[in-house]
Design an enzyme around this catalytic site. Structure first.
Site, PDB file in Angstrom:
ATOM      1  N   LYS A 258      24.622  27.215  32.355  1.00  0.00           N
ATOM      2  CA  LYS A 258      24.968  27.337  33.765  1.00  0.00           C
ATOM      3  C   LYS A 258      24.838  28.763  34.278  1.00  0.00           C
ATOM      4  O   LYS A 258      24.531  28.992  35.434  1.00  0.00           O
ATOM      5  CB  LYS A 258      26.394  26.812  33.977  1.00  0.00           C
ATOM      6  CG  LYS A 258      26.488  25.332  33.618  1.00  0.00           C
ATOM      7  CD  LYS A 258      27.827  24.712  33.961  1.00  0.00           C
ATOM      8  CE  LYS A 258      27.746  23.197  33.783  1.00  0.00           C
ATOM      9  NZ  LYS A 258      28.967  22.513  34.213  1.00  0.00           N
ATOM     10  N   ARG A 259      25.072  29.707  33.403  1.00  0.00           N
ATOM     11  CA  ARG A 259      25.027  31.099  33.825  1.00  0.00           C
ATOM     12  C   ARG A 259      23.602  31.629  33.980  1.00  0.00           C
ATOM     13  O   ARG A 259      23.382  32.689  34.557  1.00  0.00           O
ATOM     14  CB  ARG A 259      25.773  31.979  32.823  1.00  0.00           C
ATOM     15  CG  ARG A 259      27.250  31.711  32.848  1.00  0.00           C
ATOM     16  CD  ARG A 259      28.028  32.689  32.013  1.00  0.00           C
ATOM     17  NE  ARG A 259      29.401  32.765  32.502  1.00  0.00           N
ATOM     18  CZ  ARG A 259      30.036  33.895  32.710  1.00  0.00           C
ATOM     19  NH1 ARG A 259      29.443  35.032  32.482  1.00  0.00           N
ATOM     20  NH2 ARG A 259      31.280  33.891  33.142  1.00  0.00           N
TER      21      ARG A 259
END
Length: 500
Positions: A258-259
């Site tokens: 997600k990052r």
RNA sequence: GCCCCGUUCGUCUAGGGGUUAGGACGCAGGAUUUUCAUUCCUGUAACACGGGUUCGAUUCCCGUACGGGGUACCA
């Protein structure tokens, strides 16, 4: 009849890998005339993120991968949210206990942590469980007593050593596991909720799931799942498994996380996520200016191929061509450049009227004019030169507002002392031109150039810079028509004044 | 550590015992467009390594290396 499910956890924005899993499930269901259902796997209360469930549903709708059944979609196999099925799991866990395929374990998390730190490679299984606090070692009355005292317990799967477990995977073929190497997985947690392992088997069985298409990270635990199907006596209706290769980050190591979106400056979520106290907001493919059809097309080809050289697929073509056999085995790096290429292709192929609808909110946000006719013209003039939707109002800002920056390099080359009066003459000619449309203008300007002995290369670039400030952009006469006579003349005069 | 999965151009992939190893993205060049982009053409670049099996392996088998995943009272 085929029944497949997409079963995400509501722990935040939906990851793009999850979207692809949903897509493949959807494609198979549509192709076979089956059912695609959405099940929410919220058995971990500590990781629950408010709004995530709505986000998932909203994203699936945006993408056009709409479930036939499930949370928010109705259906006869509900409830479809696992937290609403709590009692069901309890009942089945008890059933497994009765059949001798599971047992109570009273070891606290702290005790297990201690084991792990003192015993190298500690694993709760056939070789260690006799030294631990569980109903396999306790007498029946002892176990009863612990239970009656309300001591926290979990229920674990009793894995017997000495046998080979076969997992037949539609993508990877036969995979064998030695039961002696498997751990006694927790099936039922001390908080009264099942773990994924129990819940997914019970639900898939009860919901009549025929094919489990999920990420590769589940392959190792599938052996446990097979054991569960056996333990319940459901082996003959066990679904077929297909474990998808993972989507890897564009560079460096590991799977896409997600990052990575922020890190690589690209979206990894379908739609924008507003964020919560604990989860920060992120931009999705929608906010970045992607058309959902382009995202679908891109994702479909990331790990699957049609068997021929086609690349552009409508959703119906995907449904027709999809097959599990043509899913790749190895992980695929997320290629944002390719994603943008798809979007560019889709924008080019989209009707101006539809594009105008997409441009409308973008123009409104900038305080630009939003009348449909004009936006359709913008679409027509810019669609061959944009990649993302916002490019229409960013790259093409000069169609909406006066030039902000002039290409001074070209200007210094083209705006010679001699050209000033000639340019002014052209401006005057255009001011009197009627009708002020591209066709008439082109003919008139050509005639004018002929008459004045001006070369196109000397005057056209200046006209372009006067209107757009840059050497890039739509055909000059098309731009002038879109801008209208008043605005065009104003910009020409502005350039004259600027160079005076 | 142990278990499982994988490995063809930089990337996504096709292919398969004898092929000029194909396509797409990207990149580079050219044509068209008196801009840019589009479109078209051309070029660039790959079978991880070592053993087998075979007349012949990139393709089959076994190792090694590398990559990925799993190894939680997370999914």
């Amino acid at each position: 009849m085929i029944r497949v499910r997409f079963a995400p956890s509501p722990t935040g924005a939906l990851h793009i890998g999850g979207v692809r899993t949903a897509l493949y499930n959807y494609l198979l269901a549509r192709q076979k005339g089956g059912t695609f259902l959405l099940r929410i796997e919220d058995t971990d209360q500590t990781r629950y993120v408010p709004g995530a469930e709505d986000y998932i549903i909203r994203s699936l709708r945006w993408l056009g991968i709409v479930p036939d059944e499930g949370v928010g979609f109705g259906g006869d196999y509900g409830p479809y949210r696992q937290s609403d099925r709590k009692e069901i799991y309890q009942e089945y866990a008890l059933k497994l206990l009765e059949r001798g395929h599971a047992y109570y374990a009273f070891d606290t998390p702290e005790e297990l942590d201690a084991q792990r730190s003192s015993v190298e490679n500690f694993i709760y299984n056939h070789s260690t469980r006799q030294g631990l606090k569980n109903s396999l070692n306790f007498s029946e009355s002892e176990t009863r007593a612990w239970l009656d005292q309300g001591k926290p317990y979990v229920i674990r799967l009793k894995v017997e050593p000495g046998r080979s477990i076969l997992v037949s995977d539609l993508i990877r073929g036969d995979v064998h596991f030695q039961s002696g190497e498997l751990d006694d997985k927790v099936l039922f947690k001390s908080d009264g909720m099942p773990t994924y392992h129990l819940a997914n088997i019970v639900d898939d069985h009860l919901m009549g799931i025929t094919h489990v298409i999920r990420g590769e990270e589940w392959l190792p635990s599938t052996a446990h799942h097979v054991l569960l199907y056996e333990g319940f006596g459901w082996k003959d209706t066990m679904p077929a498994f297909a474990h998808l290769p993972l989507i890897l980050r564009p560079e460096g190591h590991g799977k896409l996380s997600k990052r990575d979106g922020a890190k690589f400056g690209m979206p990894v979520f379908p739609t924008d996520w507003q964020g919560t106290d604990t989860v920060e907001a992120v931009q999705g493919f929608d906010g970045a200016g992607f058309l959902p059809e382009a995202v679908i097309n891109f994702l479909a080809l990331l790990g699957w191929h049609p068997g021929d050289d086609r690349e552009i697929f409508s959703i119906n073509e995907l449904i027709e061509s999809f097959s599990i056999e043509n899913i790749a085995k190895s992980g695929a790096r997320f290629d944002y450049e390719k994603a943008k290429w798809f979007n560019q292709k889709y924008i080019q192929a989209t009707d101006n009227a539809v594009l105008a609808k997409h441009i409308q909110p973008l123009a409104a946000a900038k305080g630009y004019r939003t009348d449909d006719n004009f936006l359709q013209t913008v679409a027509a003039l810019m669609k061959e030169r944009v990649t993302l939707l916002p490019d229409f109002v960013e790259t093409g800002y000069y169609l909406f507002e006066p030039v902000k920056e002039y290409d001074t390099e070209t200007l210094s080359k083209k705006w010679t002392p001699a050209i000033g009066p000639i340019f002014a003459d052209l401006t005057q000619m255009l001011e009197n031109l009627e009708p002020f449309d591209a066709l008439n203008m082109e003919a008139s300007v050509k005639a004018w150039m002929q008459e004045k002995g001006v070369k196109p290369g000397d005057i056209l670039p200046l006209l372009r810079i006067a209107m757009a400030g840059t050497m890039k952009g739509p055909a000059v006469f098309d731009m002038a028509e879109a801008l209208g006579k008043t605005e065009t003349i104003e910009r020409l005069k502005r350039l004259i004044n600027r160079n005076a």
